[in-house]
Structure formats: structure tokens, C-alpha cells
Design a protein around this motif. Structure first.
Motif: not given
Ligand SMILES: Nc1ncnc2c1ncn2[C@@H]1O[C@H](COP(=O)(O)OP(=O)(O)OP(=O)(O)O)[C@@H](O)[C@H]1O
Ligand code: SF4
Ligand SMILES: [Mg+2]
Length: 340
Positions: A43-58
Motif C-alpha cells: 500500500r502506498g509503495e511506488r515501484v519502477g519497472l525498467i528494461g529495454e524495449s521488448g523486455s515485457g514491461k507493457s
């Protein structure tokens, strides 16, 4: 989306938890695109998701909202606090009830999220009424609340702006409208996929600030996808690094950015480190390019591009760390701290 495995796990999420993703696995057609993606957000936490294009983030973010294509085969589980069922395998009707209420999303391109034929105030009001049960706000009250929300996201003259159609607004104003819609029902989790990338650089910081203020004032959690590592360093407490459809490293932003362990994370940070580029020299890059879906090597998926790969890397590295929220999967991790 369809579930590939029957879900038998209990759906209770510990009270501090907003989201629990376990073993998320996605195949579309003959491509295996996400592998055992496991993470949670408090709750209330902010998490970043990083990686190059095509890594599966979206794909990961779309899975959280039940927005994967119909032909996606999905395994694992996605559990949201307050939702009494696993979102993997849930019916569209149940997903629609969750979307925009418990979890909402801001995409990169605001035009895709807005209806071009409807006034923006009506679109915000509709986001409110669609989830309002009996006794909820009527249309008039929802319209008034829409103007309040447009004001909160910094639209000048919100009452006038509410009467505008999306094409009458600038890109930055449209993204504010999308944010107002996303925040309309005080979601417990806001998922942002490159929310400021399409905006003019002078507008980016302002919209980012509004997003952070919007989630903070609601004590909402956020999953923030971006290529801009400085934004992650500023906005997020924790970071997940993805490559080849897998989480390869995770941990508190300070730890991961100062002392990356996975060789991919190390390369990604070096490649974005403008300070390390010598004058007139070239910015370090990760050699090669991200393979196309289905063309990743066996074993460690990064080994076709890794300068530290050995024979051992032909076997899949195990996760090393206390839990899925902190650790990495690499046979020959980096040890040194980066200069800050
Ligand atoms: N609907 C789909 N059908 C088939 N393959 C897909 C589909 N959507 C995504 N993919 C593939 O899945 C992989 C991951 O895509 P995804 O969109 O999650 O990447 P990303 O990390 O968000 O990249 P970017 O930073 O460019 O947005 C890519 O190889 C992509 O081509
Ligand atoms: S497991 Fe091997 S190939 Fe993969 S990142 Fe680590 S050193 Fe490189
Ligand atoms: Mg993407």
C-alpha cells in the motif's frame, strides 16, 4: 485472456499488500513472452519497472488490468487487495468491475485512452458513474466531481476545459484528463506505462509531479514503467528490472542503482549514465540488440549480449535473494559499487 492452469491458491492478500503477482506466464501464439514474473506492491509503495524495449514491461502492465489480447494464454496468479478473486482467468465482466476502480492505468499516448467524440468532462464523469453503485453520485454530481478532478490535475479553467473535446486540448492537457479519469475512483494501484514520454520535455516534469501528488494524496500504490532511470530514482522506492520477459533483478532503488548485481542491470545503468560519458566520447551501450520474441538464448536470456557469459550461463540462473522483492538471477554477478 484465458487461464492455462486452474487456480487453487487462496485469494486473500495480506493487509499491507495491494498487489501480489506470482509466476505470471504469458504466451501469445507460439511465443512465450512472460516467464514466471513474480512481484508484489505494498500500500502506498511506488515501484519502477525498467528494461529495454521488448523486455515485457507493457505486457506485464496489461496483464494487471486484464487487457491482454484474447488469444493470450496466461498462467500464474494476479491478486489485488479487496478483490476476492484471482484476476488470471477472471471473466471480462469481473475484470471490468476492477479496472478503473481498484487498479487504473495511464498509458503513453493519451489519445488512445480518450474518446475523441465525447467532451472530456463527460468522460471523467462517466468513469465515476460506471463504478457507482446504488446511492452513488448521479450524473449532475458526477459532472461537478469531474470538474474538481480536472482542477486537481492542474487544468486551467476546469469548468471550461470539461466542455472541450480531446482534440481541442494539448498533449499535456490530454494526459492530465487521462490522469483525472485514472484517479476518479481513488484506485489502490495506479499503473503508468511511459506516461510522460510523448509529452514536450517542459510538460513532462509537471505531469510527473501531478501523478506523484495524485497517488500520494490517495495513499495509492504505483507501478511506474519508464526508460528514464532518473525518474525512477526520483519517484520510486523499489525497482524491478526486466529482460526477455523475466524479472532479472529487484530491490530498493538505492541498492540496485548503487550496486547492481545482474550484468544486464549493470549495462542498463551504464548506458544511461550521462555523467560517465567522456567529453566527445560515446555513451557506453549494451552490445547487440534485444532479440525478437522467441529468439532469446536458452539458459540466461542475456547471454548473447553479456561480456561476462561463461559455459555456466547456458543453464538458467536461479534467483538469489531473500525473496522475490530483492535479489537477482545471474551466475556471475557484479560486486563493485558504482560511483555516484
Ligand atoms: N499482442 C502481441 N502479440 C505478439 N507478441 C507481442 C504482443 N504484444 C507484445 N508482444 C511481444 O512481446 C514482447 C514484449 O513486449 P512489450 O510490449 O511488453 O515490451 P516493452 O518492454 O513494453 O517495450 P517498450 O519499452 O518498447 O514499450 C515483444 O517482443 C513484443 O514484440
Ligand atoms: S548469468 Fe551469465 S550471461 Fe547472464 S547476465 Fe549473468 S554473467 Fe551474463
Ligand atoms: Mg511498452
Amino acid at each position: 485472456m484465458s487461464a492455462v492452469a486452474a487456480q487453487t491458491r487462496p485469494t486473500d492478500v495480506p493487509s499491507a499488500r495491494v498487489l501480489d503477482v506470482e509466476g505470471l506466464d504469458v504466451r501469445i501464439g507460439r511465443h512465450h513472452l512472460l516467464h514466471d514474473v513474480t512481484f508484489s506492491i505494498d500500500r502506498g509503495e511506488r515501484v519502477g519497472l525498467i528494461g529495454e524495449s521488448g523486455s515485457g514491461k507493457s505486457l506485464t502492465s496489461l496483464a494487471l488490468l486484464g487487457l491482454l489480447p484474447d488469444d493470450a494464454a496466461v498462467g500464474g496468479s494476479i491478486r489485488l487487495a479487496g478483490v476476492g478473486r484471482d484476476l488470471v482467468g477472471a471473466r471480462e465482466r469481473d475484470l471490468a468491475a476492477v479496472r478503473g476502480r481498484e487498479v487504473a492505468m495511464v498509458f503513453q499516448e493519451p489519445m488512445t485512452a480518450l474518446n475523441p467524440t465525447m467532451r472530456v468532462g463527460d468522460q471523467v464523469a462517466e468513469a465515476i458513474t460506471v463504478h457507482a453503485g446504488r446511492g452513488g453520485p448521479d450524473r449532475r454530481a458526477a459532472r461537478a466531481r469531474a470538474v474538481e478532478l480536472l482542477d486537481q490535475v492542474g487544468l486551467p479553467d476546469p469548468a471550461d476545459a470539461a466542455k472541450a473535446y480531446p482534440h481541442q486540448l494539448s498533449g499535456g492537457q490530454r494526459q492530465r484528463v487521462v490522469l483525472a479519469i485514472a484517479l476518479a475512483n481513488d484506485p489502490a494501484l495506479l499503473v503508468c506505462d511511459e506516461p510522460t514520454t510523448a509529452l514536450d520535455v517542459t510538460v513532462q516534469a509537471r505531469v510527473l509531479d501531478l501523478i506523484v501528488r495524485g497517488v500520494e494524496s490517495r495513499d495509492a500504490a504505483m507501478l511506474f514503467i519508464t526508460h528514464d532511470l532518473s525518474v525512477v530514482a526520483t519517484v520510486c522506492e523499489r525497482v524491478l528490472v526486466m529482460y526477455g520477459g523475466r524479472v532479472v533483478e529487484a530491490g530498493p532503488v538505492d541498492d540496485v542503482f548503487r550496486r547492481p548485481r545482474h550484468r544486464y542491470t549493470q549495462g542498463l545503468l551504464a548506458a544511461s549514465d550521462l555523467a560517465a560519458a567522456s567529453p566527445g566520447g560515446r555513451l557506453p551501450t549494451i552490445r547487440g540488440t534485444v532479440p525478437a520474441a522467441g529468439a532469446f538464448p536458452d539458459g540466461c536470456v542475456f547471454r548473447s549480449r553479456c561480456d561476462h557469459a561463461t559455459q555456466e550461463c547456458a543453464t538458467t540462473p536461479a534467483w538469489t535473494g531473500p525473496d522475490p522483492g530483492k535479489g537477482f538471477a545471474c551466475h556471475h554477478p557484479a560486486h563493485e559499487e558504482r560511483a555516484s
